[in-house]
Design an enzyme around this catalytic site. Structure first.
Site, PDB file in Angstrom:
ATOM      1  N   CYS A 185      38.617  46.887  37.771  1.00 50.61           N
ATOM      2  CA  CYS A 185      38.808  45.498  37.341  1.00 50.61           C
ATOM      3  C   CYS A 185      39.656  44.784  38.380  1.00 50.61           C
ATOM      4  CB  CYS A 185      39.527  45.441  35.994  1.00 50.61           C
ATOM      5  SG  CYS A 185      38.523  45.969  34.621  1.00 50.61           S
ATOM      6  N   GLN A 186      39.249  43.578  38.720  1.00 47.54           N
ATOM      7  CA  GLN A 186      40.031  42.792  39.662  1.00 47.54           C
ATOM      8  C   GLN A 186      41.355  42.375  39.028  1.00 47.54           C
ATOM      9  OE1 GLN A 186      38.133  39.174  40.947  1.00 47.54           O
ATOM     10  NE2 GLN A 186      39.124  39.300  42.943  1.00 47.54           N
TER      11      GLN A 186
END
Length: 140
Positions: free
Chosen positions: A51-52
């Site tokens: 996940c960014q």
């Protein structure tokens, strides 16, 4: 309520909105109702890889059901994990493992996310199912 029933309910709710701006606003609202992870579990071990944004998920077995709590540092991402936790929390691990994720496609979420958020969504689903596999192994 079963996972499929909850997923149908989510699909119905998203179908009430005409455009994706309204759906994003709804996701942000859902994020505000997310069962928040206790600060002690906001560790690197509970961060979802891929996940960014930062997304922490904690899983705990209560009886024979898996209960998830989570948090994120981004409001849209927090809404996304809130949707997933609503569908999969308080369910038996085996049911989570076997659950179909087609409701994500039905609400059109993947196609309306940036590629990095879509990858994050896949990572979140994968992590929730990995928790289910781990706890199902303990139950057996």
């Amino acid at each position: 309520m079963t996972i499929a029933e909850i997923q149908d309910e989510i699909v119905d709710e998203f179908s009430m909105f005409d455009d994706w701006m309204q759906r994003y606003e709804y996701m942000i609202e859902l994020g505000k109702s997310l069962p928040l992870i206790d600060d002690q579990y906001k560790t690197d071990d509970n961060l979802i890889k891929g996940c960014q944004s930062k997304v922490w998920v904690h899983a705990e077995l209560e009886g024979d059901k898996l209960v998830f709590t989570a948090d994120s540092d981004a409001i849209i991402t927090k809404g996304i994990i809130a949707i997933l936790i609503r569908a999969y929390s308080d369910q038996r691990p085996q049911d989570i493992i076997e659950a179909n994720t087609g409701f994500i496609d039905e609400i059109g979420l993947k196609e309306h996310l940036s590629p990095t958020r879509a990858n994050g969504l896949v990572s979140m689903i994968k992590q929730l199912k990995l928790y289910a596999v781990a706890y199902q192994t303990q139950l057996n």
